[in-house]
Design a protein around this motif. Sequence first.
Motif, PDB file in Angstrom:
ATOM      1  N   GLY A  28       3.463   9.389 -10.845  1.00 50.47           N
ATOM      2  CA  GLY A  28       4.020  10.121 -11.968  1.00 50.47           C
ATOM      3  C   GLY A  28       5.331   9.580 -12.504  1.00 50.47           C
ATOM      4  N   GLU A  29       5.865   8.530 -11.906  1.00 50.60           N
ATOM      5  CA  GLU A  29       7.123   7.966 -12.394  1.00 50.60           C
ATOM      6  C   GLU A  29       6.894   7.144 -13.669  1.00 50.60           C
ATOM      7  OE1 GLU A  29      10.545   6.894  -9.811  1.00 50.60           O
ATOM      8  OE2 GLU A  29       8.965   6.420  -8.366  1.00 50.60           O
ATOM      9  N   PHE A  30       7.910   7.122 -14.524  1.00 50.90           N
ATOM     10  CA  PHE A  30       7.925   6.279 -15.718  1.00 50.90           C
ATOM     11  C   PHE A  30       9.045   5.259 -15.495  1.00 50.90           C
ATOM     12  CE2 PHE A  30       7.346   6.484 -20.622  1.00 50.90           C
ATOM     13  CZ  PHE A  30       7.482   5.105 -20.715  1.00 50.90           C
ATOM     14  N   GLN A  79     -10.137  -0.868 -11.557  1.00 52.74           N
ATOM     15  CA  GLN A  79     -10.555   0.238 -12.413  1.00 52.74           C
ATOM     16  C   GLN A  79      -9.557   1.385 -12.356  1.00 52.74           C
ATOM     17  OE1 GLN A  79     -12.728  -1.092 -14.700  1.00 52.74           O
ATOM     18  NE2 GLN A  79     -13.603   0.954 -14.642  1.00 52.74           N
ATOM     19  N   ARG A  80      -8.776   1.455 -11.286  1.00 49.73           N
ATOM     20  CA  ARG A  80      -7.781   2.517 -11.124  1.00 49.73           C
ATOM     21  C   ARG A  80      -6.442   2.152 -11.778  1.00 49.73           C
ATOM     22  NH1 ARG A  80      -7.094   2.877  -5.000  1.00 49.73           N
ATOM     23  NH2 ARG A  80      -5.526   4.395  -5.664  1.00 49.73           N
ATOM     24  N   ILE A  81      -6.333   0.909 -12.227  1.00 49.52           N
ATOM     25  CA  ILE A  81      -5.067   0.440 -12.774  1.00 49.52           C
ATOM     26  C   ILE A  81      -5.289  -0.126 -14.166  1.00 49.52           C
ATOM     27  CG2 ILE A  81      -3.102  -1.106 -12.443  1.00 49.52           C
ATOM     28  CD1 ILE A  81      -3.671  -1.059  -9.479  1.00 49.52           C
ATOM     29  N   GLY A  82      -4.771   0.555 -15.179  1.00 48.86           N
ATOM     30  CA  GLY A  82      -4.888   0.071 -16.545  1.00 48.86           C
ATOM     31  C   GLY A  82      -3.833  -0.994 -16.821  1.00 48.86           C
ATOM     32  N   ASN A 163      -9.639   6.154 -17.266  1.00 44.78           N
ATOM     33  CA  ASN A 163      -9.021   7.197 -16.433  1.00 44.78           C
ATOM     34  C   ASN A 163      -8.288   6.613 -15.223  1.00 44.78           C
ATOM     35  OD1 ASN A 163      -8.368   9.869 -15.792  1.00 44.78           O
ATOM     36  ND2 ASN A 163     -10.140  10.073 -14.450  1.00 44.78           N
ATOM     37  N   PRO A 164      -7.313   5.741 -15.462  1.00 45.44           N
ATOM     38  CA  PRO A 164      -6.614   5.095 -14.345  1.00 45.44           C
ATOM     39  C   PRO A 164      -5.581   6.016 -13.710  1.00 45.44           C
ATOM     40  CG  PRO A 164      -5.612   4.426 -16.399  1.00 45.44           C
ATOM     41  CD  PRO A 164      -6.772   5.313 -16.763  1.00 45.44           C
ATOM     42  N   ASP A 165      -5.133   5.639 -12.529  1.00 43.87           N
ATOM     43  CA  ASP A 165      -4.034   6.344 -11.874  1.00 43.87           C
ATOM     44  C   ASP A 165      -2.690   5.757 -12.297  1.00 43.87           C
ATOM     45  OD1 ASP A 165      -5.813   7.916 -10.271  1.00 43.87           O
ATOM     46  OD2 ASP A 165      -6.107   6.168  -8.984  1.00 43.87           O
ATOM     47  N   ASN A 196       0.729  13.106 -15.670  1.00 41.96           N
ATOM     48  CA  ASN A 196       1.437  12.693 -14.451  1.00 41.96           C
ATOM     49  C   ASN A 196       0.978  11.309 -13.989  1.00 41.96           C
ATOM     50  OD1 ASN A 196       3.460  13.294 -12.510  1.00 41.96           O
ATOM     51  ND2 ASN A 196       1.899  13.751 -10.992  1.00 41.96           N
ATOM     52  N   MET A 197       0.576  10.488 -14.936  1.00 39.58           N
ATOM     53  CA  MET A 197       0.135   9.135 -14.650  1.00 39.58           C
ATOM     54  C   MET A 197       1.357   8.232 -14.462  1.00 39.58           C
ATOM     55  SD  MET A 197      -2.462   6.853 -16.988  1.00 39.58           S
ATOM     56  CE  MET A 197      -3.595   8.249 -17.117  1.00 39.58           C
ATOM     57  N   THR A 198       1.316   7.376 -13.476  1.00 38.60           N
ATOM     58  CA  THR A 198       2.394   6.425 -13.236  1.00 38.60           C
ATOM     59  C   THR A 198       2.369   5.349 -14.312  1.00 38.60           C
ATOM     60  OG1 THR A 198       2.148   6.760 -10.859  1.00 38.60           O
ATOM     61  CG2 THR A 198       3.420   4.840 -11.563  1.00 38.60           C
ATOM     62  N   ILE A 199       3.512   5.111 -14.950  1.00 39.79           N
ATOM     63  CA  ILE A 199       3.595   4.092 -15.994  1.00 39.79           C
ATOM     64  C   ILE A 199       4.732   3.133 -15.655  1.00 39.79           C
ATOM     65  CG2 ILE A 199       4.056   3.634 -18.429  1.00 39.79           C
ATOM     66  CD1 ILE A 199       2.678   6.250 -19.094  1.00 39.79           C
ATOM     67  N   ILE A 200       4.397   1.842 -15.624  1.00 36.95           N
ATOM     68  CA  ILE A 200       5.383   0.805 -15.326  1.00 36.95           C
ATOM     69  C   ILE A 200       5.369  -0.196 -16.471  1.00 36.95           C
ATOM     70  CG2 ILE A 200       6.143  -0.927 -13.662  1.00 36.95           C
ATOM     71  CD1 ILE A 200       4.408   0.556 -11.574  1.00 36.95           C
ATOM     72  N   ILE A 201       6.502  -0.335 -17.141  1.00 31.18           N
ATOM     73  CA  ILE A 201       6.589  -1.188 -18.320  1.00 31.18           C
ATOM     74  C   ILE A 201       7.597  -2.309 -18.096  1.00 31.18           C
ATOM     75  CG2 ILE A 201       7.298  -1.254 -20.735  1.00 31.18           C
ATOM     76  CD1 ILE A 201       6.191   1.450 -21.160  1.00 31.18           C
ATOM     77  N   ASN A 202       7.159  -3.524 -18.377  1.00 30.79           N
ATOM     78  CA  ASN A 202       8.038  -4.676 -18.428  1.00 30.79           C
ATOM     79  C   ASN A 202       8.509  -4.790 -19.880  1.00 30.79           C
ATOM     80  OD1 ASN A 202       9.110  -7.263 -18.626  1.00 30.79           O
ATOM     81  ND2 ASN A 202       7.127  -8.277 -18.403  1.00 30.79           N
TER      82      ASN A 202
END
Length: 262
Positions: A28-30, A79-82, A163-165, A196-202
Amino acid sequence: MIEFINVGKTYSNNVKALQNINLQIDKGEFVAIIGLSGAGKSTLIRCINQMHDITEGSLVVDDVEVNSLRGKEIRKFRQRIGMIFQSFNLVSRISVLKNVLVSFVPELPFWRKITGIFTKDQKIKALTALDKVGILDKAYVRVDQLSGGQQQRVALARTLAQNPDIILADEPIASLDPITARQVMDDFARINQETNMTIIINIHHVEIALEYAERIIGVREGQIVFDGKVEEVTKDVLQHIYQGETKDIKEIQLEERKRNYV
């Protein structure tokens, strides 16, 4: 949960892209990852879905040792990671809907892959994903007729349909104008809050990173030199991350644009 434990990555030409990475990212972290070009930001996020193999340490995602995966295990794990790229990675000559439906191809039986026939449920999921990013009305429009911002939203919808995590985004707004960039970032923020999906952005846009993310990770020469909440990011912290005589965010962005241009 994503956990890096003493992770290192050395390329075949002996270039050390990552060194001694110890990092934990909870569900759930951004998170925004910032730093100069070539600092190791893209390598860091691409290790998470094994687009790059680590050469040292351990990388664990929800109790799965990523580098132990092989063959079908990797495809199932991904498939779990977009993954969203700066270049969108869309097929421009087909419709928006068909581009989103591509996310279901790995799970199709062979005959459906050959015929390109998707199920009713898959089509509903694809249309729902387009609705979530505000471009449902473009479902039957060819991708090459869309603006850059709309194409990035198609890429995001394609990711949501699976529907990724976790969503990993590698410079998703680098080629967009400021207004469109914020619209895309609004989509990321809303998805993070609603699912509450984890999003990691470069991201190179420091000001936008500070505006949207809740946590900033600063990378320099393959090492994490800052990891903290947005409120903890000061001018001194930014100077430490970017190594220069930079005094404020605008100067950082100007220097970065010069480096990219050169």
